[in-house]
Design an enzyme around this catalytic site. Structure first.
Site, PDB file in Angstrom:
ATOM      1  N   GLY A 249       0.825  -1.215   0.000  1.00  0.00           N
ATOM      2  CA  GLY A 249       0.000   0.000   0.000  1.00  0.00           C
ATOM      3  C   GLY A 249       0.856   1.261   0.000  1.00  0.00           C
ATOM      4  O   GLY A 249       2.040   1.207  -0.327  1.00  0.00           O
ATOM      5  N   GLY A 273       8.147  -6.533  -6.740  1.00  0.00           N
ATOM      6  CA  GLY A 273       7.569  -7.461  -7.699  1.00  0.00           C
ATOM      7  C   GLY A 273       6.649  -6.777  -8.699  1.00  0.00           C
ATOM      8  O   GLY A 273       6.837  -5.595  -9.025  1.00  0.00           O
ATOM      9  N   ASN A 274       5.645  -7.516  -9.156  1.00  0.00           N
ATOM     10  CA  ASN A 274       4.712  -7.004 -10.167  1.00  0.00           C
ATOM     11  C   ASN A 274       4.072  -5.679  -9.761  1.00  0.00           C
ATOM     12  O   ASN A 274       4.045  -4.728 -10.545  1.00  0.00           O
ATOM     13  CB  ASN A 274       3.594  -8.026 -10.389  1.00  0.00           C
ATOM     14  CG  ASN A 274       4.032  -9.113 -11.334  1.00  0.00           C
ATOM     15  OD1 ASN A 274       4.146  -8.875 -12.529  1.00  0.00           O
ATOM     16  ND2 ASN A 274       4.302 -10.284 -10.812  1.00  0.00           N
ATOM     17  N   THR A 302      10.963 -11.002  -6.478  1.00  0.00           N
ATOM     18  CA  THR A 302       9.812 -11.838  -6.215  1.00  0.00           C
ATOM     19  C   THR A 302      10.276 -13.237  -5.894  1.00  0.00           C
ATOM     20  O   THR A 302      10.842 -13.924  -6.732  1.00  0.00           O
ATOM     21  CB  THR A 302       8.810 -11.884  -7.390  1.00  0.00           C
ATOM     22  OG1 THR A 302       8.164 -13.154  -7.392  1.00  0.00           O
ATOM     23  CG2 THR A 302       9.464 -11.696  -8.727  1.00  0.00           C
ATOM     24  N   ASP A 304       8.473 -15.612  -5.448  1.00  0.00           N
ATOM     25  CA  ASP A 304       7.630 -16.557  -6.204  1.00  0.00           C
ATOM     26  C   ASP A 304       8.162 -16.794  -7.624  1.00  0.00           C
ATOM     27  O   ASP A 304       7.689 -17.697  -8.307  1.00  0.00           O
ATOM     28  CB  ASP A 304       6.193 -16.015  -6.327  1.00  0.00           C
ATOM     29  CG  ASP A 304       5.492 -15.870  -4.988  1.00  0.00           C
ATOM     30  OD1 ASP A 304       6.086 -16.241  -3.968  1.00  0.00           O
ATOM     31  OD2 ASP A 304       4.350 -15.372  -4.973  1.00  0.00           O
ATOM     32  N   GLY A 348       3.954 -19.017  -3.326  1.00  0.00           N
ATOM     33  CA  GLY A 348       3.575 -19.059  -4.734  1.00  0.00           C
ATOM     34  C   GLY A 348       2.102 -18.735  -4.867  1.00  0.00           C
ATOM     35  O   GLY A 348       1.271 -19.630  -4.821  1.00  0.00           O
ATOM     36  N   GLU A 403       0.988 -22.183  -2.159  1.00  0.00           N
ATOM     37  CA  GLU A 403      -0.098 -21.497  -1.433  1.00  0.00           C
ATOM     38  C   GLU A 403      -1.312 -21.147  -2.299  1.00  0.00           C
ATOM     39  O   GLU A 403      -2.440 -21.096  -1.814  1.00  0.00           O
ATOM     40  CB  GLU A 403       0.426 -20.220  -0.760  1.00  0.00           C
ATOM     41  CG  GLU A 403       0.884 -19.158  -1.738  1.00  0.00           C
ATOM     42  CD  GLU A 403       1.301 -17.863  -1.060  1.00  0.00           C
ATOM     43  OE1 GLU A 403       2.357 -17.347  -1.437  1.00  0.00           O
ATOM     44  OE2 GLU A 403       0.589 -17.379  -0.182  1.00  0.00           O
TER      45      GLU A 403
HETATM   46  N1  LIG Z   1      -0.959  -1.292 -10.202  1.00  0.00           N
HETATM   47  C1  LIG Z   1      -0.245  -0.618  -9.305  1.00  0.00           C
HETATM   48  N2  LIG Z   1       0.077   0.676  -9.528  1.00  0.00           N
HETATM   49  C2  LIG Z   1       0.807   1.369  -8.641  1.00  0.00           C
HETATM   50  N3  LIG Z   1       1.294   0.849  -7.494  1.00  0.00           N
HETATM   51  C3  LIG Z   1       1.010  -0.434  -7.208  1.00  0.00           C
HETATM   52  C4  LIG Z   1       0.226  -1.241  -8.094  1.00  0.00           C
HETATM   53  N4  LIG Z   1       0.111  -2.471  -7.550  1.00  0.00           N
HETATM   54  C5  LIG Z   1       0.768  -2.428  -6.377  1.00  0.00           C
HETATM   55  N5  LIG Z   1       1.314  -1.222  -6.174  1.00  0.00           N
HETATM   56  C6  LIG Z   1       2.113  -0.828  -5.014  1.00  0.00           C
HETATM   57  O1  LIG Z   1       3.351  -1.557  -5.067  1.00  0.00           O
HETATM   58  C7  LIG Z   1       3.749  -1.944  -3.767  1.00  0.00           C
HETATM   59  C8  LIG Z   1       4.041  -3.405  -3.714  1.00  0.00           C
HETATM   60  O2  LIG Z   1       2.953  -4.180  -4.251  1.00  0.00           O
HETATM   61  P1  LIG Z   1       2.692  -5.666  -3.763  1.00  0.00           P
HETATM   62  O3  LIG Z   1       1.692  -6.267  -4.667  1.00  0.00           O
HETATM   63  O4  LIG Z   1       2.412  -5.688  -2.304  1.00  0.00           O
HETATM   64  O5  LIG Z   1       4.085  -6.396  -3.890  1.00  0.00           O
HETATM   65  P2  LIG Z   1       4.926  -6.834  -5.169  1.00  0.00           P
HETATM   66  O6  LIG Z   1       5.601  -5.644  -5.713  1.00  0.00           O
HETATM   67  O7  LIG Z   1       5.875  -7.822  -4.613  1.00  0.00           O
HETATM   68  O8  LIG Z   1       3.943  -7.418  -6.151  1.00  0.00           O
HETATM   69  C9  LIG Z   1       2.653  -1.525  -2.818  1.00  0.00           C
HETATM   70  O9  LIG Z   1       3.087  -0.381  -2.118  1.00  0.00           O
HETATM   71  C10 LIG Z   1       1.471  -1.242  -3.706  1.00  0.00           C
HETATM   72  O10 LIG Z   1       0.660  -0.222  -3.202  1.00  0.00           O
HETATM   73  O1  LIG Z   2       2.174 -12.100   4.541  1.00  0.00           O
HETATM   74  P1  LIG Z   2       2.560 -11.112   3.493  1.00  0.00           P
HETATM   75  O2  LIG Z   2       3.694 -10.247   3.864  1.00  0.00           O
HETATM   76  O3  LIG Z   2       1.412 -10.324   2.982  1.00  0.00           O
HETATM   77  O4  LIG Z   2       3.128 -11.917   2.270  1.00  0.00           O
HETATM   78  C1  LIG Z   2       2.587 -13.081   1.737  1.00  0.00           C
HETATM   79  C2  LIG Z   2       2.995 -13.170   0.300  1.00  0.00           C
HETATM   80  O5  LIG Z   2       4.319 -12.846   0.113  1.00  0.00           O
HETATM   81  C3  LIG Z   2       4.894 -13.663  -0.905  1.00  0.00           C
HETATM   82  O6  LIG Z   2       5.928 -14.385  -0.310  1.00  0.00           O
HETATM   83  C4  LIG Z   2       5.380 -12.851  -2.065  1.00  0.00           C
HETATM   84  O7  LIG Z   2       5.249 -11.521  -1.817  1.00  0.00           O
HETATM   85  P2  LIG Z   2       5.629 -10.431  -2.917  1.00  0.00           P
HETATM   86  O8  LIG Z   2       4.608 -10.527  -4.020  1.00  0.00           O
HETATM   87  O9  LIG Z   2       5.640  -9.161  -2.210  1.00  0.00           O
HETATM   88  O10 LIG Z   2       6.991 -10.800  -3.403  1.00  0.00           O
HETATM   89  C5  LIG Z   2       3.798 -14.555  -1.387  1.00  0.00           C
HETATM   90  O11 LIG Z   2       4.281 -15.792  -1.739  1.00  0.00           O
HETATM   91  C6  LIG Z   2       2.831 -14.513  -0.238  1.00  0.00           C
HETATM   92  O12 LIG Z   2       1.535 -14.639  -0.693  1.00  0.00           O
HETATM   93 MG   LIG Z   3       2.287  -8.526  -6.036  1.00  0.00          MG
END
Ligand SMILES: Nc1ncnc2c1ncn2[C@@H]1O[C@H](COP(=O)(O)OP(=O)(O)O)[C@@H](O)[C@H]1O
Ligand SMILES: O=P(O)(O)OC[C@H]1O[C@](O)(COP(=O)(O)O)[C@@H](O)[C@@H]1O
Ligand SMILES: [Mg+2]
EC number: 2.7.1.11
Length: 532
Positions: A249, A273-274, A302, A304, A348, A403
């Protein structure tokens, strides 16, 4: 021909003209998503003959056009072009690089006498250097794991940009304020990447380097920047976690860019990550809209391993290695119990890479369950029936489940985390309960032990191979920023290091291809049947 959509190019696949949603080669198709780096595909399921083929956007490529291949290659070149500062600032000034490994004295001293350089040093990457994305020439679309563009699986060259230091740089080191940020969940190697970015920035001569605490949240007003230098980061890679902290967030893109401008940040290194990369790309676009000369460079994090096009992402090897401890414990528990069953849940969300590789590495897994391959628990072909067979014949068994697998068996809550990711139910607990119930009802109980090592794995420090990967990625991120690129990320592709435009690696999560050789190898190793 117009621009081809990302869904078609690079990944797709098989006879668009002969495939429809219901049949291929006479095998009936059940329609559920499948397959590695492939969107919009149909999984054709037939017991012991599982295939995945593409349902490409059929009309997009006209294979009757004799020029289709060269048009495709040109289009690919355009898509994988990496955005450069000169694209929007044609007059942007370049300087000879301050990165030169023949310099014996640190270049971080004042540049009053001009920038040190050595024209005889041939350590730079030419901007036209390229790496081949796909290296297998399939002779038939029916070859295992074949990724074809056209019905004949014609050889098509797909080139991407080589990473590394350029001879010309677009930032004066003394004008740079660089920031590093780590977002999302923890992953082994974050500290190694932070450390290497700082060290490389200093080699270029940058003095203003800061860390943004707790991911994008750190761009809020209340959290102070963390000053970084070689001295600060020297030993951070010796422990896991992130020196800077992580979070999900945070503020919106416009607020983040406001904050960057207030702070005077003109290089941003984003580890995540994504979701993080989607944010980084949005930040890059917003900065361009505002006419700011800022470089935003991502380093894919990532655990995963779900980022497209890369051999692997950092932390993944370490995760697979650490998972061995959990699997071995589950094996010993199961093996030492009367009718013992070990269940290990591994990370995952949408990709079963950790579960698959951990199963392969351990040689102790009898059943590996991943999100990409549907399964039944009950019924004549279900997991429980096979488990019964294993207990009858071997006396014990070990299951490894990702998972994100089997979420269809769990009640949906629609709960989301702060980043908007769906919060999953615990498939490990569900499987444990179902096994207990099943064998109790059969009148011959099983002794089930469940292990979830997720947070023990995520908090580990990187192993040696991840340590090397992190080091190279961190260096290349800095080289990319100094070279004037932005909106890019770094990666390893066919063992070579590359720069990729962010949108190409995040258009959907990378998943295990059930028709890949690797998944077939995993099935060979576990000896498990189809569970459908
Ligand atoms: N589509 C998006 N556009 C902008 N920021 C995003 C988007 N998706 C996620 N974020 C922000 O990127 C950060 C990481 O996202 P998160 O999904 O938790 O982890 P990851 O980068 O590992 O996928 C968070 O602070 C989230 O608010
Ligand atoms: O408990 P949290 O911190 O929300 O994270 C759980 C998630 O984190 C992960 O390890 C991967 O997280 P990211 O996408 O941030 O790399 C996932 O496999 C799992 O779902
Ligand atoms: Mg993510």
């Amino acid at each position: 021909m117009g621009s081809l959509s990302p869904a078609i190019i690079s990944n797709l696949i098989l006879p668009a003209k002969t495939v429809d949603r219901t049949s291929f080669n006479g095998i009936s198709a059940s329609v559920f998503p499948c397959a590695g780096d492939r969107p919009n595909v149909i999984q054709l399921s037939k017991r012991s003959s599982r295939r995945c083929v593409a349902h490409a956007e059929k009309s997009a490529i006209d294979f009757s056009d004799p020029e289709w291949k060269s048009k495709f290659e040109d289009d690919f070149e355009k898509r994988f072009n990496i955005p450069h500062m000169r694209d929007i600032f044609p007059d942007a000034v370049s300087y000879p690089s301050t990165f030169c490994l023949r310099m014996r004295t640190p270049v971080s001293e004042e540049f009053a006498k001009g920038y040190p350089s050595d024209e005889e040093w041939h350590g730079y990457i030419n901007k036209n250097d390229r790496v081949l994305l796909k290296v297998i020439r399939y002779s038939s679309p029916t070859s295992a794991g074949a990724e074809c563009i056209d019905p004949d699986c014609t050889w098509v060259e797909q080139w991407i940009h080589r990473a590394g230091p350029r001879e010309k740089i677009y930032f004066k080191p003394e004008d740079v304020k660089a920031a590093i940020i780590t977002c999302g969940g923890l992953c082994p190697g974050l500290n190694d990447v932070i450390r290497q970015i700082v060290i490389t920035l200093e080699i270029y001569g940058v003095k203003k380097i800061v860390g943004i605490p707790f991911g994008y949240r750190g761009f809020g007003k209340e959290l102070a920047e963390i000053p970084l230098s070689r001295k600060v980061v020297q030993n951070v890679h010796l422990s896991g976690g992130s020196l800077l902290g992580v979070s999900r967030g945070g503020p919106n893109v416009s607020e983040i860019v406001d904050s960057m401008q207030e702070r005077g940040i003109n290089m941003l290194f984003v580890l995540g990550g994504n979701g993080t990369h989607a944010g980084a790309n949005a930040i890059h676009n917003e900065l361009r809209k505002r006419g700011s000369k800022v470089a935003v460079v991502g380093v894919p994090k990532t655990i995963d391993n779900d980022i497209l096009l890369m051999d692997k992402t950092f932390g993944f090897d370490t995760a697979v290695e650490e998972a061995q401890r959990a699997i071995n414990s589950a094996y010993i528990e199961a093996h030492s119990a009367y009718r013992g069953v070990g269940v290990v849940k591994l990370m995952g969300r949408s990709s079963g890479f950790i579960a698959m590789q951990a199963a392969l590495a351990s040689g102790q897994i009898d059943i590996c369950l991943i999100p990409e391959v549907p399964f039944e628990l009950h019924g004549p072909h279900g997991v429980l029936k096979h488990l019964n067979y294993l207990l009858e014949t071997k006396g014990s068994a070990v299951i490894c489940v990702a998972e994100g697998a089997g979420q269809n068996f769990l009640e949906k809550t629609n709960a989301k985390d702060a980043s908007g990711n769906t919060i999953f139910g615990d498939i490990g607990v569900h499987i444990q309960q179902e096994i207990k119930k099943y064998f109790k009802e059969l009148g011959d109980p099983a002794d089930v032990k469940y292990i979830d090592p997720t947070y023990m794995i995520r908090a580990c420090r990187a192993n040696a191979s991840d340590g090397i990967l992190c080091t190279v990625l961190g260096q290349n991120a800095v080289h990319g920023a100094f070279a004037g690129y932005s909106g890019i990320t770094v990666g390893i592709c066919n063992t070579h290091y590359v720069y990729l435009p962010i949108p190409e690696v995040i258009s959907y999560p990378r998943t295990v291809d059930p028709n890949s050789r690797m998944w077939h190898r995993c099935l060979t190793s576990t000896g498990q049947p189809d569970f459908i």
